[in-house]
Design an enzyme around this catalytic site. Structure first.
Site, PDB file in Angstrom:
ATOM      1  N   LYS A  42     105.155  14.137  -1.305  1.00 22.48           N
ATOM      2  CA  LYS A  42     104.798  13.778   0.172  1.00 22.48           C
ATOM      3  C   LYS A  42     103.848  14.823   0.869  1.00 22.48           C
ATOM      4  O   LYS A  42     102.593  14.440   1.471  1.00 22.48           O
ATOM      5  CB  LYS A  42     106.033  13.384   0.962  1.00 22.48           C
ATOM      6  CG  LYS A  42     105.625  12.569   2.138  1.00 22.48           C
ATOM      7  CD  LYS A  42     107.174  12.209   2.769  1.00 22.48           C
ATOM      8  CE  LYS A  42     107.748  11.132   2.148  1.00 22.48           C
ATOM      9  NZ  LYS A  42     109.077  10.924   1.984  1.00 22.48           N
ATOM     10  N   GLY A 120     114.206   6.597  -1.527  1.00 24.76           N
ATOM     11  CA  GLY A 120     115.317   6.155  -0.736  1.00 24.76           C
ATOM     12  C   GLY A 120     116.603   7.069  -1.212  1.00 24.76           C
ATOM     13  O   GLY A 120     117.606   6.794  -0.599  1.00 24.76           O
ATOM     14  N   MET A 122     116.959  10.504  -0.950  1.00 24.57           N
ATOM     15  CA  MET A 122     117.197  11.751  -0.036  1.00 24.57           C
ATOM     16  C   MET A 122     116.966  11.304   1.575  1.00 24.57           C
ATOM     17  O   MET A 122     116.491   9.912   1.764  1.00 24.57           O
ATOM     18  CB  MET A 122     116.257  12.907  -0.609  1.00 24.57           C
ATOM     19  CG  MET A 122     116.851  13.285  -1.578  1.00 24.57           C
ATOM     20  SD  MET A 122     115.768  14.803  -2.154  1.00 24.57           S
ATOM     21  CE  MET A 122     114.260  14.042  -2.340  1.00 24.57           C
ATOM     22  N   ARG A 355     100.774   8.126  -2.481  1.00 23.05           N
ATOM     23  CA  ARG A 355     101.457   8.485  -3.707  1.00 23.05           C
ATOM     24  C   ARG A 355     100.748   7.734  -4.624  1.00 23.05           C
ATOM     25  O   ARG A 355     100.481   6.668  -4.448  1.00 23.05           O
ATOM     26  CB  ARG A 355     102.878   8.684  -3.711  1.00 23.05           C
ATOM     27  CG  ARG A 355     103.569   7.433  -3.477  1.00 23.05           C
ATOM     28  CD  ARG A 355     105.111   7.609  -3.292  1.00 23.05           C
ATOM     29  NE  ARG A 355     105.729   6.498  -3.033  1.00 23.05           N
ATOM     30  CZ  ARG A 355     106.734   6.215  -2.686  1.00 23.05           C
ATOM     31  NH1 ARG A 355     107.542   7.462  -2.446  1.00 23.05           N
ATOM     32  NH2 ARG A 355     107.374   5.221  -2.186  1.00 23.05           N
ATOM     33  N   HIS A 471     113.671  -1.349  -0.818  1.00 25.33           N
ATOM     34  CA  HIS A 471     114.069  -0.350  -1.941  1.00 25.33           C
ATOM     35  C   HIS A 471     114.318  -1.023  -3.135  1.00 25.33           C
ATOM     36  O   HIS A 471     114.095  -0.542  -4.214  1.00 25.33           O
ATOM     37  CB  HIS A 471     115.473  -0.194  -1.096  1.00 25.33           C
ATOM     38  CG  HIS A 471     116.287   0.790  -1.938  1.00 25.33           C
ATOM     39  ND1 HIS A 471     117.280   0.486  -3.029  1.00 25.33           N
ATOM     40  CD2 HIS A 471     116.288   2.196  -2.054  1.00 25.33           C
ATOM     41  CE1 HIS A 471     117.801   1.321  -3.275  1.00 25.33           C
ATOM     42  NE2 HIS A 471     117.392   2.394  -3.073  1.00 25.33           N
ATOM     43  N   ARG A 595     117.333   3.192 -47.126  1.00 21.75           N
ATOM     44  CA  ARG A 595     118.796   3.526 -47.345  1.00 21.75           C
ATOM     45  C   ARG A 595     119.573   2.734 -48.485  1.00 21.75           C
ATOM     46  O   ARG A 595     119.898   1.733 -48.047  1.00 21.75           O
ATOM     47  CB  ARG A 595     119.468   3.495 -45.911  1.00 21.75           C
ATOM     48  CG  ARG A 595     119.027   4.510 -44.914  1.00 21.75           C
ATOM     49  CD  ARG A 595     119.520   4.095 -43.519  1.00 21.75           C
ATOM     50  NE  ARG A 595     118.456   2.871 -43.187  1.00 21.75           N
ATOM     51  CZ  ARG A 595     118.195   2.504 -41.983  1.00 21.75           C
ATOM     52  NH1 ARG A 595     118.368   3.167 -40.788  1.00 21.75           N
ATOM     53  NH2 ARG A 595     117.188   1.344 -41.591  1.00 21.75           N
ATOM     54  N   SER A 801     112.571  15.616 -45.324  1.00 19.07           N
ATOM     55  CA  SER A 801     112.479  14.613 -44.331  1.00 19.07           C
ATOM     56  C   SER A 801     113.596  14.974 -43.572  1.00 19.07           C
ATOM     57  O   SER A 801     114.770  15.064 -44.120  1.00 19.07           O
ATOM     58  CB  SER A 801     112.611  13.075 -44.756  1.00 19.07           C
ATOM     59  OG  SER A 801     112.833  12.339 -43.549  1.00 19.07           O
ATOM     60  N   THR A 804     117.638  13.580 -38.595  1.00 16.93           N
ATOM     61  CA  THR A 804     118.010  14.425 -37.183  1.00 16.93           C
ATOM     62  C   THR A 804     119.364  13.570 -36.739  1.00 16.93           C
ATOM     63  O   THR A 804     120.092  14.423 -35.835  1.00 16.93           O
ATOM     64  CB  THR A 804     117.068  14.265 -36.059  1.00 16.93           C
ATOM     65  OG1 THR A 804     116.383  12.957 -36.204  1.00 16.93           O
ATOM     66  CG2 THR A 804     115.865  15.209 -36.547  1.00 16.93           C
ATOM     67  N   ASN A 805     119.845  12.720 -37.199  1.00 17.98           N
ATOM     68  CA  ASN A 805     121.109  12.041 -36.819  1.00 17.98           C
ATOM     69  C   ASN A 805     122.211  12.771 -37.229  1.00 17.98           C
ATOM     70  O   ASN A 805     123.081  13.326 -36.424  1.00 17.98           O
ATOM     71  CB  ASN A 805     121.384  10.431 -37.286  1.00 17.98           C
ATOM     72  CG  ASN A 805     120.030   9.789 -36.676  1.00 17.98           C
ATOM     73  OD1 ASN A 805     119.592   9.995 -35.705  1.00 17.98           O
ATOM     74  ND2 ASN A 805     120.206   8.455 -37.176  1.00 17.98           N
ATOM     75  N   TYR A 889     104.559  13.062 -40.468  1.00 22.81           N
ATOM     76  CA  TYR A 889     104.934  11.531 -39.927  1.00 22.81           C
ATOM     77  C   TYR A 889     106.444  11.504 -39.419  1.00 22.81           C
ATOM     78  O   TYR A 889     107.157  12.537 -39.613  1.00 22.81           O
ATOM     79  CB  TYR A 889     104.924  10.838 -41.277  1.00 22.81           C
ATOM     80  CG  TYR A 889     105.968  10.900 -42.377  1.00 22.81           C
ATOM     81  CD1 TYR A 889     107.466  10.280 -42.175  1.00 22.81           C
ATOM     82  CD2 TYR A 889     105.790  11.721 -43.336  1.00 22.81           C
ATOM     83  CE1 TYR A 889     108.224  10.537 -43.126  1.00 22.81           C
ATOM     84  CE2 TYR A 889     106.762  11.715 -44.081  1.00 22.81           C
ATOM     85  CZ  TYR A 889     107.926  11.331 -43.916  1.00 22.81           C
ATOM     86  OH  TYR A 889     109.172  11.365 -45.107  1.00 22.81           O
TER      87      TYR A 889
END
Length: 917
Positions: A42, A120, A122, A355, A471, A595, A801, A804-805, A889
């Protein structure tokens, strides 16, 4: 010029202090839009508009650094009071009046303003400087007693609620009682005498609830309001909003002190919010809301229904024409949709805020391509103006227009989508029911920041008041929630927990459907149909003239550019030909994870059970013999569907318990048989075997490569099926590109043993079929030890490969199936997590292992192919990380492929821009 450099220059130009002094206050003439870290969005934009020569009321901004100091120590920086005093003195000289002086008071607003918009969430206090003495001076100076007392009651109400922590409902009830006594329905019908009585009532409420009188010293009012804004950074609703929007919690908020201009001075005054384009659709035109004889909070709060911005042309053509020119100036300057707050004071237009406006997903894509066509931005910038989360929203279903429906009413289409759920009338119920698995629609007269929890929990939001700038609308668009506002035909009774429309009563728990694209509200559940964007990805829709086709055209253009510039390839996690074909239509460039355990469900599960529990070699070999042709057929279909593209097949990797009889159920069956003196030797033998193989933690037990090493012939059967299927496809003139992936490897020795056996089987198939096969052999990196010894494992692997789970589970010591339900909610609420590490990759922990493993693996084998096949592969933020660390990939579920493609393009474009800078 960089932001830090701008900060330094601004400090040097604005102060004679030493080079090491910190400057905590900036006049609007000193800043610019690049100082958002320091001045908040702002304040930076008020400074920018001031620099552009636009009509901005004079004022100054207290920096985020002052806020951070206050929050850390509980006290303002020692220099702050003197700096504020100096800037206040300058403002008073400029305005020709002093703060709160009795005969002609200067009044100011005290408003929050963080780097990122938090609508809205703050505190804001208007009309600071009014007191029992100065209110009469304001009345005399303005010639309007009603205006003066209306402004004073607003100050006490806002100050009491936000600064003195008085329950806002007490003020609302008193206001409603005053209107009832006067037999009016809107606050503008209250006269000066009514408002004077209301001020007395409000002051009594403050005294009773806060234990002290409303402060009469204007400087005390301002100082307390500044502290209140600082403290509002850490309110529950602000923290919740930041978590929802992934805004860092350490930024702090700036505070903007702005000389008041008044929209509540009568019919020639008013306040409004405008957009340079429709934030719901992206279409160009005149969009916004205007409210005569009102202050700014009235518009966004939805207290009175507004008129369309276009109506301002008839109300005040001079101000309207000036506003249109300013809107054009701002959009050209910011090169984007701008969201503008303005006030008209007796025919004089003032700009209070601008904004870059929040917009719906569809609007984001349309606006990006429109700005390219207008020559304001290039394709690279257009790609940065959209994101994967928005694209995912566009892939949600929509209501079936051919269905028989019962329409209850229609409001303003504030945020698109098709939402169905049970009607609830408060946030507490929305949260409670949604946690029980219910889909709910939150219905309110108007929402306020305290409703944020419920807005997050619900499927959609429906209000009877407010417009596109209320809002509810602004927050819903930011969150991607379906929202219909200002449905005036709906009479919402939150106390009796019902909504009445004509003769129809909707009780809490009744199902309603809301269409955020049309504003229509329906009773009951309306069926949905696929999104036109999904139809486009599946090849069933093309760009054309109507609204849906226009959106598809915008998506097509941006996706085409993303595909041209991205480095990361995008594959699919798919286990059968049907999913593979769908993934290919969605743009998959291969399968990154097939899988095979999913191929052994249903009728085949019993075969695997026999294989695992087999006592004798003959029994095991018989089970493998039965499974081989079934596996081969699976792979033939898969290779045919993905002809010419790589298919990474992961060998069997189930936790063992998934293929064993339930130990409790089997124990009960055996016990019942024994109690009846029945002999069931097969169940008894089976129970003994299950007891022998039972594991306390199956996810860390006999699975993956361990299963292949313990059960002779299991992996070699699968490798043979893959090799024979590839040979068959080659003989059929196909182009199979199979890759064999060994799961859960923790040491290179495991991989070497399986690789040697696999190579022997492949050689046998080549000899038998006469077909030369080139099958890559690699592994999943899903254990910390594998990541830490990636240099060794790369000696035996042609590709990695990252799973990541499982890597997230094993790095954190989390059981994914358990912890998300048990304590993740508490961790998110306490800020330990910004987001679940299973949703977005943990860069500091899991990510560091991935990054180090990439470097170590490629040091051993420079041509090592690297990918990721956990669901992080389709998460927008994680895709950027995988681009940064140099993977080749990502692989994800079919419906996330377009999102991954888009984000891979954004990551490449972003890094290219960074390199260029």
């Amino acid at each position: 010029m960089s932001e830090n450099k701008d900060h330094h220059v601004a400090q040097s130009d604005a102060s004679d202090a030493s080079d090491t002094a910190v400057k905590f206050v900036y006049d609007f003439t000193e800043g610019n839009r690049d100082l958002k870290d320091l001045l908040g969005g702002k304040g930076a934009n008020l400074a920018e508009m001031t620099n552009l020569g636009l009509p901005v009321p004079p004022g100054f901004t207290i920096t985020t650094e002052a806020c951070k100091t206050y929050l850390a120590s509980g006290e303002e920086p020692v220099e702050l009071r003197d700096e504020v005093s100096a800037h206040l003195d300058a403002l008073e000289r400029k305005m020709g009046k002093k703060l709160g002086q009795a005969n002609d008071p200067l009044l100011v607003s005290v408003r929050s303003g963080a780097k990122f918009s938090m609508p809205g969430m703050m505190d804001t206090v208007l009309n600071i400087g009014l007191s029992d003495k100065s209110v009469t001076g304001l009345a005399k100076q303005s010639g309007d007693d009603r205006f003066a007392w209306d402004s004073y009651r607003r100050l006490i109400q806002m100050f009491g609620k936000t600064v003195m922590d008085v329950d806002g409902e007490l003020f609302e009830d008193a206001l409603e009682a005053a209107k009832a006594a006067k037999k009016v329905t809107i606050d503008t019908d209250l006269e000066a005498a009514d408002l004077k009585k209301l001020v007395t009532k409000f002051k009594k409420i403050v005294k009773t609830e806060a234990g002290r009188d409303f402060p009469q010293d204007p400087r005390e009012q301002m100082d307390l309001a500044i502290r209140s804004v600082f403290e509002s950074w850490n309110t529950d609703r602000a923290k919740l909003y930041r978590r929802q929007e992934r805004i860092p919690g350490d930024l702090g908020t700036a505070v903007n002190i702005c000389s008041m201009v008044f929209g509540n001075l009568g019919p020639d005054s008013g306040t409004g919010v405008a957009f340079t384009r429709d934030p719901a659709s992206g279409h160009q035109g005149v969009y916004g809301d205007y409210l005569t004889n009102a202050q700014g909070e009235d518009v966004v709060a939805g207290i009175r229904n507004t008129v369309a911005l276009a109506d301002l042309e008839q109300i005040d053509k001079k101000s309207y024409d000036e506003l249109m020119k300013i809107m054009e100036t701002l959009e050209t300057h910011y090169k984007d949709l701008c969201d503008i707050e303005f006030t008209i004071e007796r025919g004089q237009l003032w700009m209070l805020q601008t904004r870059v406006g929040k917009r719906t997903a569809g609007a984001a894509f349309r606006i990006a391509t429109q700005l390219v066509d207008q020559g304001l931005i290039d394709e690279a910038e257009a790609l940065q103006r959209v994101n994967g989360a928005q694209l995912a929203q566009l892939m949600f279903p929509r209501f079936d227009e051919t269905a028989k429906v019962e329409q209850l009413g229609r409001g303003i289409a504030a945020s698109p989508g098709a939402a169905v759920g049970k009607a609830v009338f408060d946030s507490y119920t929305a949260i409670k029911w949604s946690r029980s698995g219910e889909k709910v629609i939150l219905i309110r007269r108007e929402t306020n920041p305290d409703d944020l929890d419920g807005m997050i929990a619900c499927e959609g939001i429906l209000t009877s008041r407010g417009g596109k700038t209320s809002h509810a609308a602004v927050v819903a668009r930011g969150m991607g929630k379906t929202c219909v506002c200002g449905a005036e035909d709906l009479e919402v009774d939150t106390k009796r927990r019902r909504m009445t429309v004509g003769g129809t009563v909707v009780e809490e728990g009744d199902v309603v459907s809301i269409d955020g694209s049309t504003g229509k509200v329906y009773l009951g559940e309306v069926p949905v149909v696929p999104s036109p964007v999904v139809e486009y990805f599946e090849g069933r829709m093309h760009a054309g003239a109507d609204d849906a086709d226009e959106l598809v055209g915008a998506v097509h253009r941006i996706m085409a550019y993303a595909d041209r510039v991205r480095r990361l390839r995008v594959r699919a996690n798919a286990d059968n030909a049907e999913d593979a074909l769908r993934a290919r239509r969605f743009g998959a460039q291969g399968i990154g994870l097939c899988r095979t355990e999913h191929m052994f469900l249903g009728e085949r599960r019993e075969m695997v059970e026999r294989l695992i529990l087999a006592d004798a070699d003959e029994e095991r070999e018989e089970a493998l013999k039965e499974l081989l042709p079934l596996q081969k057929r699976d792979f033939v279909e898969l290779f045919e569907a993905m002809d010419g593209l790589p298919v990474t097949v992961r060998l069997l990797d189930p936790p063992l318990h998934e293929f064993l009889p339930d130990i409790t159920e089997l124990s009960v069956r055996v016990a019942l048989a024994e109690s009846r003196k029945d002999s069931n030797e097969n169940d008894l033998r089976l129970l003994q075997a299950v007891h022998r193989l039972h594991e306390q933690n199956p996810m860390l037990g006999l699975r993956g490569v361990r299963l292949g090493l313990v059960i002779p012939g299991l992996f070699t059967m699968q490798v043979r099926a893959i090799a024979e299927a590839a040979a068959e496809r080659k003989n059929a003139k196909g182009d199979p590109r199979a890759e064999i992936m060994i799961p859960l490897v923790g040491t290179v020795q495991e991989l070497e043993i399986v690789r040697e056996e696999a190579e022997q089987v492949i050689a046998e198939v080549e000899a038998t079929t006469g077909v030369a096969l080139k099958l890559a052999l690699g592994t999943m990196i899903e254990l910390p030890r594998a990541a830490l010894t990636a240099d060794q494992i790369a000696e035996a692997a042609e590709f990695f490969s990252f799973g990541t789970n499982d890597l997230t589970q094993t790095v954190w010591g989390f059981s994914r199936d358990d912890v998300e339900a048990s304590f993740f909610t508490a961790y998110l609420e306490k800020g330990i997590f910004g987001v679940s590490p299973f949703e977005t990759i943990d860069r500091d922990g899991v990510g560091k292992l991935v990054k180090d493993a990439v470097a170590a693996g490629r040091a051993t084998r420079p041509d090592l192919k690297l990918g990721v096949c956990g669901e992080h592969g389709g998460d927008p933020e994680s895709v950027h990380f995988f681009h940064e660390v140099g993977l080749d990939y990502v692989s994800c579920s079919p419906f996330r492929i377009p999102v991954a493609r888009l984000e891979a393009g954004r990551a490449a474009s972003e890094s290219a821009g960074s390199d260029h800078r």
